[in-house]
Design an enzyme around this catalytic site. Sequence first.
Site, PDB file in Angstrom:
ATOM      1  N   THR A  37      -8.280  -3.936   0.967  1.00  0.00           N
ATOM      2  CA  THR A  37      -7.025  -4.651   1.238  1.00  0.00           C
ATOM      3  C   THR A  37      -7.260  -6.083   1.717  1.00  0.00           C
ATOM      4  O   THR A  37      -6.504  -6.982   1.345  1.00  0.00           O
ATOM      5  CB  THR A  37      -6.214  -3.942   2.354  1.00  0.00           C
ATOM      6  OG1 THR A  37      -6.454  -2.560   2.253  1.00  0.00           O
ATOM      7  CG2 THR A  37      -4.746  -4.236   2.228  1.00  0.00           C
ATOM      8  N   ASP A  46       0.825  -1.213   0.000  1.00  0.00           N
ATOM      9  CA  ASP A  46       0.000   0.000   0.000  1.00  0.00           C
ATOM     10  C   ASP A  46       0.859   1.264   0.000  1.00  0.00           C
ATOM     11  O   ASP A  46       0.647   2.181  -0.788  1.00  0.00           O
ATOM     12  CB  ASP A  46      -0.892   0.059   1.250  1.00  0.00           C
ATOM     13  CG  ASP A  46      -2.058  -0.898   1.176  1.00  0.00           C
ATOM     14  OD1 ASP A  46      -1.925  -1.917   0.485  1.00  0.00           O
ATOM     15  OD2 ASP A  46      -3.081  -0.625   1.799  1.00  0.00           O
ATOM     16  N   ASP A  50     -11.336   7.139  -0.166  1.00  0.00           N
ATOM     17  CA  ASP A  50     -12.211   6.121  -0.756  1.00  0.00           C
ATOM     18  C   ASP A  50     -13.150   6.744  -1.791  1.00  0.00           C
ATOM     19  O   ASP A  50     -13.399   6.164  -2.835  1.00  0.00           O
ATOM     20  CB  ASP A  50     -13.103   5.474   0.324  1.00  0.00           C
ATOM     21  CG  ASP A  50     -12.341   4.606   1.297  1.00  0.00           C
ATOM     22  OD1 ASP A  50     -11.547   3.769   0.846  1.00  0.00           O
ATOM     23  OD2 ASP A  50     -12.551   4.763   2.524  1.00  0.00           O
TER      24      ASP A  50
END
Length: 377
Positions: A158, A54, A298
């Site tokens: 994730t 990430d 998001d």
Amino acid sequence: AMALLRALVRASEKAACIAQLCRQEDALFQLLVEEKRGADKNKRFVQDFKTLADVLIQEVIKHDVGAEFPALQGHIFGEESNKFENGLGETLVVQVCGTECDTAALLACVLDHNQAAAELLAAAVHQEVPLEDPALAAVAVAVSPESMAIWIDPIDSTNQYIRGRGDVAPVGGIYPSGLRSALVLIGAYDRHSGEPLLGVINEPFYRQDPLTHRWQGKYHWGVSYQGTRLCSLPCPPLRPDPAAVLSGSEKPEVQQALAPLYGGRLRFASGAGYKMLCVILGLAEAYVLSEGSTYKWDSCGPHAVLRALGGGMVDLGAALAGWRAGWHEPPPQLTYHRAAGGAAGAERWANHGGLVAFAHPEHLLAVLDALAAAPGL
Ligand code: 2IP
Ligand code: CA
Ligand code: CA
């Protein structure tokens, strides 16, 4: 052509390559899945690697976009911090270095001197990603990067990315879980008004080649800038039998309130970004979330794409309050430039009131109508 949008798409493609690489290259895949073997130090190291994917992807996007648009430097934000603590308690700053060799050396420190893994990742970080897309090249909107800022979610969903299931069957076209819901999300917004302007959604695990088992990706983009609306996708049609997509952990009260509107077509899926994509693709007419469990990174990119299609995203709590007060105007859209007061850390950037994502304003109004009448919401 709009160089900034192209740069965001190109960065998302490189990000998708890295996400795929971590699942496809043995040296990296072992690190990603090696869950239970080994001692405590090893377990912590594996945890590190998950975060590293990430962090690294976010840094690559930040680096590549910032290099091409110096006016954006210092205005590119994301979910992750690049200060990285490895299993040995050392703090390292993950960044893209001037050369592949230097990046590999830095990554080797983070990866407990796993040279093979570090070199594979460094090569992916420094590769040139080809981008051939006539429709994208034809986008001719003049934008000023000086007035914009960027939100990045390097990998959304994730948990599904780590779990890595590629064989989940879709329900009504929607994948309830699995790799399909792992997405790269990039959004550009106006620094002053907070309005989402450009959005890129990349699906690194769109399809798997049946012969080679290699994953192939797909990306989508949208522009909603000073009255110009352009999108890589057509506007989804209003269907006679609409569906709603919800988190598996959505409150029963919300599910019950929406049932009359969507009948048996309440779908459930992982990944906030993926649920927004389902609305963009016309697989669901609404994504309703009653909790503050999503963040600016998001929603920014997908929100810009929804705006490009004539839809949008609103704060559910605020919209319901307005609706109940008899204010039946369309409620204001989510914005991206202000941290919430009284919160700390990531929570400062949460979409606290929950949200409704829609492509057709009719569905926003129908959802508010249904929820406003529900007790306890
Ligand atoms: C998460 C991820 C989760 C989602 C949550 C996001 O982001 O998309 O899947 O929860 O809201 O913040 P849910 O699946 O219940 O919608 P990340 O994976 O980047 O932490
Ligand atoms: Ca996320
Ligand atoms: Ca994430």
